[in-house]
Scaffold this active site. Structure first.
Site, mmCIF file in Angstrom:
data_model
loop_
_atom_site.group_PDB
_atom_site.id
_atom_site.type_symbol
_atom_site.label_atom_id
_atom_site.label_comp_id
_atom_site.label_asym_id
_atom_site.label_seq_id
_atom_site.Cartn_x
_atom_site.Cartn_y
_atom_site.Cartn_z
ATOM 1 N N CYS A 4 0.998 -1.241 -0.122
ATOM 2 C CA CYS A 4 -0.107 0.075 -0.018
ATOM 3 C C CYS A 4 0.924 1.161 0.000
ATOM 4 O O CYS A 4 1.839 1.403 1.082
ATOM 5 C CB CYS A 4 -1.120 -0.122 1.169
ATOM 6 S SG CYS A 4 -1.706 1.584 1.396
ATOM 7 N N CYS A 7 0.498 3.365 3.244
ATOM 8 C CA CYS A 7 1.188 2.657 4.428
ATOM 9 C C CYS A 7 2.739 3.029 4.246
ATOM 10 O O CYS A 7 3.331 3.245 5.190
ATOM 11 C CB CYS A 7 0.674 1.204 4.510
ATOM 12 S SG CYS A 7 -0.861 0.742 4.913
ATOM 13 N N HIS A 46 -4.858 0.954 8.214
ATOM 14 C CA HIS A 46 -5.325 0.744 6.613
ATOM 15 C C HIS A 46 -6.565 0.437 6.720
ATOM 16 O O HIS A 46 -7.144 -0.694 6.929
ATOM 17 C CB HIS A 46 -4.305 -0.289 6.279
ATOM 18 C CG HIS A 46 -4.701 -0.583 4.606
ATOM 19 N ND1 HIS A 46 -4.288 0.103 3.762
ATOM 20 C CD2 HIS A 46 -5.343 -1.448 4.131
ATOM 21 C CE1 HIS A 46 -4.661 -0.130 2.531
ATOM 22 N NE2 HIS A 46 -5.536 -1.278 2.872
ATOM 23 N N GLY A 91 -12.988 8.105 -8.746
ATOM 24 C CA GLY A 91 -11.815 8.634 -8.826
ATOM 25 C C GLY A 91 -10.911 8.209 -7.908
ATOM 26 O O GLY A 91 -9.719 8.623 -7.912
ATOM 27 N N HIS A 96 -6.297 3.272 -0.032
ATOM 28 C CA HIS A 96 -6.023 3.812 1.500
ATOM 29 C C HIS A 96 -7.025 5.221 1.841
ATOM 30 O O HIS A 96 -6.612 5.933 1.270
ATOM 31 C CB HIS A 96 -4.620 3.609 1.892
ATOM 32 C CG HIS A 96 -4.298 3.876 3.391
ATOM 33 N ND1 HIS A 96 -3.277 3.246 4.066
ATOM 34 C CD2 HIS A 96 -4.660 5.097 4.150
ATOM 35 C CE1 HIS A 96 -3.188 3.818 5.473
ATOM 36 N NE2 HIS A 96 -3.953 4.686 5.308
ATOM 37 N N HIS A 98 -8.386 8.122 2.359
ATOM 38 C CA HIS A 98 -7.655 9.457 2.470
ATOM 39 C C HIS A 98 -8.888 10.632 2.299
ATOM 40 O O HIS A 98 -9.755 10.413 1.568
ATOM 41 C CB HIS A 98 -6.417 9.417 1.566
ATOM 42 C CG HIS A 98 -6.879 9.432 0.244
ATOM 43 N ND1 HIS A 98 -7.014 7.993 -0.271
ATOM 44 C CD2 HIS A 98 -7.082 10.098 -0.994
ATOM 45 C CE1 HIS A 98 -7.317 8.011 -1.439
ATOM 46 N NE2 HIS A 98 -7.424 9.452 -2.140
ATOM 47 N N HIS A 100 -8.871 14.446 0.843
ATOM 48 C CA HIS A 100 -8.181 15.467 0.186
ATOM 49 C C HIS A 100 -8.913 16.758 0.839
ATOM 50 O O HIS A 100 -10.087 17.001 0.832
ATOM 51 C CB HIS A 100 -8.595 15.718 -1.359
ATOM 52 C CG HIS A 100 -8.370 14.642 -2.132
ATOM 53 N ND1 HIS A 100 -7.263 14.367 -2.944
ATOM 54 C CD2 HIS A 100 -9.017 13.361 -2.290
ATOM 55 C CE1 HIS A 100 -7.244 13.260 -3.884
ATOM 56 N NE2 HIS A 100 -8.159 12.562 -3.313
HETATM 57 P P1 AMP Z 1 -7.375 9.469 -4.987
HETATM 58 O O1 AMP Z 1 -7.280 9.277 -6.564
HETATM 59 O O2 AMP Z 1 -8.540 9.993 -4.570
HETATM 60 O O3 AMP Z 1 -7.114 7.959 -4.602
HETATM 61 O O4 AMP Z 1 -6.359 10.262 -4.629
HETATM 62 C C1 AMP Z 1 -4.899 9.895 -4.510
HETATM 63 C C2 AMP Z 1 -4.132 10.986 -4.295
HETATM 64 O O5 AMP Z 1 -2.627 10.643 -4.176
HETATM 65 C C3 AMP Z 1 -3.821 11.574 -5.852
HETATM 66 O O6 AMP Z 1 -4.388 12.891 -5.501
HETATM 67 C C4 AMP Z 1 -2.521 11.695 -6.145
HETATM 68 O O7 AMP Z 1 -1.806 12.890 -6.596
HETATM 69 C C5 AMP Z 1 -1.803 11.521 -4.703
HETATM 70 N N1 AMP Z 1 -0.516 10.702 -4.778
HETATM 71 C C6 AMP Z 1 0.036 9.644 -5.442
HETATM 72 N N2 AMP Z 1 1.238 9.335 -4.822
HETATM 73 C C7 AMP Z 1 1.469 10.342 -4.120
HETATM 74 C C8 AMP Z 1 2.891 10.521 -3.189
HETATM 75 N N3 AMP Z 1 3.992 9.743 -3.609
HETATM 76 N N4 AMP Z 1 2.802 11.618 -2.577
HETATM 77 C C9 AMP Z 1 1.587 12.536 -2.451
HETATM 78 N N5 AMP Z 1 0.771 12.181 -2.981
HETATM 79 C C10 AMP Z 1 0.422 11.254 -3.830
#
Ligand code: AMP
Length: 112
Positions: A4, A7, A46, A91, A96, A98, A100
């Site tokens: 993940c 994680c 997780h 989207g 995991h 999260h 925004h």
């Molecule tokens: P979602 O598409 O809602 O699952 O959001 C996942 C988010 O994680 C996206 O906005 C990506 O830009 C962000 N993301 C992916 N990899 C990383 C990373 N290594 N560091 C910071 N953000 C990331």
């Protein structure tokens, strides 16, 4: 959880721009910001997505929102939007849970 991305970020195995951490929550800047401020707030536990929140694990969701309120104050975000994409069609690309946190510009509604 092994494999993940988030994680691995919490564990420090993948670098991130941390803005907040406590025993239950980690918050860092999104690598591909969609607003002048774009922070991801995640539970350390997780959980795959909002669809997997239960009575047994929901305390960490409350902790995420406490952290969001703190960050709003600490970073002076003003008005902001909190979004959690749940499932690929909505989207979600990282499985995991999260949140925004988007700030620093006007937000359209409904989102695309
Ligand atoms: P979602 O598409 O809602 O699952 O959001 C996942 C988010 O994680 C996206 O906005 C990506 O830009 C962000 N993301 C992916 N990899 C990383 C990373 N290594 N560091 C910071 N953000 C990331």
């Amino acid at each position: 959880m092994s494999g993940c991305l988030f994680c691995s970020i919490i564990a420090g195995d993948i670098p991130s721009e941390k803005v907040y951490e406590d025993d239950a929550v980690y918050a860092f800047r999104d690598i591909s910001p969609q607003a002048p401020v774009h922070i991801l707030v995640i539970p350390k536990e997780h959980i795959e997505s909002a669809a997997r929140v239960t009575k047994d694990n929901s305390a960490c969701v409350a902790r995420c929102f406490e952290a969001i309120a703190l960050l709003g104050e600490k970073l002076g975000l003003g008005d902001y939007r909190v979004v959690s994409n749940c499932g690929a069609r909505a989207g979600q690309s990282v499985f995991h849970l999260h949140f925004h946190v988007l700030a620093g510009r006007d937000m359209a509604w409904p989102p695309g």
